[in-house]
Design an enzyme around this catalytic site. Structure first.
Site, PDB file in Angstrom:
ATOM      1  N   HIS A  60      71.559  -4.141  66.254  1.00  0.00           N
ATOM      2  CA  HIS A  60      70.640  -3.561  65.251  1.00  0.00           C
ATOM      3  C   HIS A  60      69.388  -3.070  65.946  1.00  0.00           C
ATOM      4  O   HIS A  60      69.184  -3.306  67.136  1.00  0.00           O
ATOM      5  CB  HIS A  60      70.352  -4.559  64.127  1.00  0.00           C
ATOM      6  CG  HIS A  60      69.575  -5.779  64.525  1.00  0.00           C
ATOM      7  ND1 HIS A  60      70.058  -6.719  65.403  1.00  0.00           N
ATOM      8  CD2 HIS A  60      68.338  -6.233  64.161  1.00  0.00           C
ATOM      9  CE1 HIS A  60      69.176  -7.686  65.554  1.00  0.00           C
ATOM     10  NE2 HIS A  60      68.113  -7.405  64.820  1.00  0.00           N
ATOM     11  N   HIS A  62      66.104  -3.672  65.857  1.00  0.00           N
ATOM     12  CA  HIS A  62      64.848  -4.386  66.132  1.00  0.00           C
ATOM     13  C   HIS A  62      64.491  -4.323  67.612  1.00  0.00           C
ATOM     14  O   HIS A  62      65.361  -4.395  68.483  1.00  0.00           O
ATOM     15  CB  HIS A  62      64.949  -5.847  65.659  1.00  0.00           C
ATOM     16  CG  HIS A  62      64.797  -5.991  64.168  1.00  0.00           C
ATOM     17  ND1 HIS A  62      65.223  -7.101  63.480  1.00  0.00           N
ATOM     18  CD2 HIS A  62      64.251  -5.153  63.242  1.00  0.00           C
ATOM     19  CE1 HIS A  62      64.952  -6.950  62.182  1.00  0.00           C
ATOM     20  NE2 HIS A  62      64.378  -5.774  62.021  1.00  0.00           N
ATOM     21  N   ASP A  64      63.235  -6.386  69.675  1.00  0.00           N
ATOM     22  CA  ASP A  64      63.677  -7.460  70.586  1.00  0.00           C
ATOM     23  C   ASP A  64      65.188  -7.401  70.855  1.00  0.00           C
ATOM     24  O   ASP A  64      65.758  -8.312  71.454  1.00  0.00           O
ATOM     25  CB  ASP A  64      63.269  -8.840  70.041  1.00  0.00           C
ATOM     26  CG  ASP A  64      63.939  -9.193  68.728  1.00  0.00           C
ATOM     27  OD1 ASP A  64      63.953  -8.356  67.808  1.00  0.00           O
ATOM     28  OD2 ASP A  64      64.465 -10.323  68.626  1.00  0.00           O
ATOM     29  N   HIS A  65      65.832  -6.311  70.440  1.00  0.00           N
ATOM     30  CA  HIS A  65      67.254  -6.095  70.738  1.00  0.00           C
ATOM     31  C   HIS A  65      67.510  -4.769  71.468  1.00  0.00           C
ATOM     32  O   HIS A  65      68.532  -4.593  72.107  1.00  0.00           O
ATOM     33  CB  HIS A  65      68.084  -6.166  69.442  1.00  0.00           C
ATOM     34  CG  HIS A  65      68.004  -7.518  68.819  1.00  0.00           C
ATOM     35  ND1 HIS A  65      69.028  -8.423  68.854  1.00  0.00           N
ATOM     36  CD2 HIS A  65      66.972  -8.142  68.190  1.00  0.00           C
ATOM     37  CE1 HIS A  65      68.636  -9.551  68.261  1.00  0.00           C
ATOM     38  NE2 HIS A  65      67.393  -9.394  67.851  1.00  0.00           N
ATOM     39  N   HIS A 119      70.456  -8.931  57.437  1.00  0.00           N
ATOM     40  CA  HIS A 119      69.235  -9.041  58.251  1.00  0.00           C
ATOM     41  C   HIS A 119      68.575  -7.667  58.315  1.00  0.00           C
ATOM     42  O   HIS A 119      67.382  -7.526  58.071  1.00  0.00           O
ATOM     43  CB  HIS A 119      69.607  -9.550  59.641  1.00  0.00           C
ATOM     44  CG  HIS A 119      68.473  -9.623  60.615  1.00  0.00           C
ATOM     45  ND1 HIS A 119      67.403 -10.474  60.450  1.00  0.00           N
ATOM     46  CD2 HIS A 119      68.222  -8.949  61.763  1.00  0.00           C
ATOM     47  CE1 HIS A 119      66.550 -10.321  61.467  1.00  0.00           C
ATOM     48  NE2 HIS A 119      67.029  -9.391  62.266  1.00  0.00           N
ATOM     49  N   ASP A 142      71.460 -10.961  65.120  1.00  0.00           N
ATOM     50  CA  ASP A 142      70.638 -11.828  64.265  1.00  0.00           C
ATOM     51  C   ASP A 142      71.285 -12.046  62.901  1.00  0.00           C
ATOM     52  O   ASP A 142      70.604 -12.293  61.912  1.00  0.00           O
ATOM     53  CB  ASP A 142      69.247 -11.203  64.036  1.00  0.00           C
ATOM     54  CG  ASP A 142      68.373 -11.243  65.277  1.00  0.00           C
ATOM     55  OD1 ASP A 142      68.762 -11.878  66.273  1.00  0.00           O
ATOM     56  OD2 ASP A 142      67.289 -10.627  65.244  1.00  0.00           O
ATOM     57  N   HIS A 180      69.366 -15.494  69.662  1.00  0.00           N
ATOM     58  CA  HIS A 180      68.144 -16.304  69.814  1.00  0.00           C
ATOM     59  C   HIS A 180      68.477 -17.775  69.997  1.00  0.00           C
ATOM     60  O   HIS A 180      69.478 -18.261  69.461  1.00  0.00           O
ATOM     61  CB  HIS A 180      67.242 -16.179  68.574  1.00  0.00           C
ATOM     62  CG  HIS A 180      66.598 -14.840  68.407  1.00  0.00           C
ATOM     63  ND1 HIS A 180      65.395 -14.520  68.987  1.00  0.00           N
ATOM     64  CD2 HIS A 180      67.000 -13.736  67.736  1.00  0.00           C
ATOM     65  CE1 HIS A 180      65.070 -13.273  68.660  1.00  0.00           C
ATOM     66  NE2 HIS A 180      66.035 -12.771  67.903  1.00  0.00           N
TER      67      HIS A 180
HETATM   68 FE    FE Z   1      66.025 -10.749  66.995  1.00  0.00          FE
HETATM   69 ZN    ZN Z   2      66.430  -8.795  64.350  1.00  0.00          ZN
END
Ligand code: FE
Ligand code: ZN
Length: 262
Positions: A60, A62, A64-65, A119, A142, A180
């Site tokens: 996805h 985001h 942090d990905h 998410h 996530d 995570h």
């Molecule tokens: Fe994440």
């Molecule tokens: Zn995420």
């Protein structure tokens, strides 16, 4: 005769609590990476392996990905960047737009795409089915966490229950590679709503011990999630009782709401 696995999964730590998964094909000496939160740890490992990066599998959009996408594309211009169809325009460098049931090749394995909104509205997961005696590998971003699930930023409880149901239908011995290290916090919550679950208490003790030694708790096993993850157990009478509902989706939604405030 035992056959060597061609695809190795290497877990890399990134940011404060993210995991990046490097898939290494030792025969061709090429690699793919799932959700590169940042480029540095990936580049370091690729250098160590002297391997070429051929694919980025994003779950996805985001940051942090996908935070490492740009730099990795610069270093490896031939890399193919995969993501969900609905993420069009949100993933840097995305070239392949995937839908439920699509297949992506890597090494001697094939990743099957699951569309798992909740998410985010575009989230996908990649499931590499077992090949000759191996176990399956699920890269779920996530959506599903060890002992928990992702927050609902862009989706509804109904969507998330549907998405988690797809993942729950996979075999018990599937490795769950989530993005995570949230397991301890997730289980701290889980024992408050599923306090009579002996498997859960055992898992909680084990995870506490592992974390105190600084060890990772990812991957987990899907069978363990089925027995102990409250966000897989919306049909369980004990959990329904804990949130005072007899409706599965409402049970899930209430659990998610409680966890958001936990
Ligand atoms: Fe994440
Ligand atoms: Zn995420």
């Amino acid at each position: 005769m035992e056959q060597a696995q061609k695809m190795q999964v290497i877990r890399l730590e990134a940011l404060s609590d993210n995991y990046i998964f490097l898939l290494h094909d030792s025969e061709q000496n090429v690699a793919a990476v799932v959700d590169p939160a940042e480029a540095e740890p990936v580049l370091k490992k690729l250098k160590e392996l002297k391997a070429e990066l051929v694919a980025i599998f994003n779950t996805h959009h985001h940051q942090d990905h996908v935070g490492g996408n740009k730099q990795l594309i610069q270093q490896f211009p031939r890399v193919t960047v995969y993501g969900g169809e609905e993420d069009r325009g949100r993933i840097p460098g995305q070239q392949v737009f995937l839908q439920q049931g699509d297949r992506v090749p890597f090494a001697d394995r094939t990743g099957e795409v699951f569309f798992v909104p909740g998410h985010t509205r575009a989230h996908i997961a990649y499931y590499f089915a077992p090949q000759s005696g191996e176990t399956g590998d699920l890269f779920c971003g996530d959506t599903l966490f060890a002992g928990g699930c992702g927050r609902l930023f862009e989706g509804t409880p109904t969507q998330m229950v549907d998405s988690l149901s797809k993942l729950r239908s996979l075999p018990d011995d599937t490795h769950v590679w989530c993005a995570h290290e949230y397991t301890l916090k997730n289980l701290q919550f889980a024992v408050t709503v599923d306090s009579d679950n002996a498997d859960l208490h055992n898992r909680y003790d084990e995870v506490k011990a592992r974390r105190s030694r600084g060890e990772a708790t990812v991957p987990s096993l899907l069978g363990v999630e089925k027995r102990t993850n409250p966000f897989f157990r919306w049909e369980e009478p004990t959990l329904q009782l804990a949130v005072n509902s007899n409706d599965p989706v409402q049970t899930f939604a209430r659990l998610r709401g409680m966890k958001d405030k936990f």
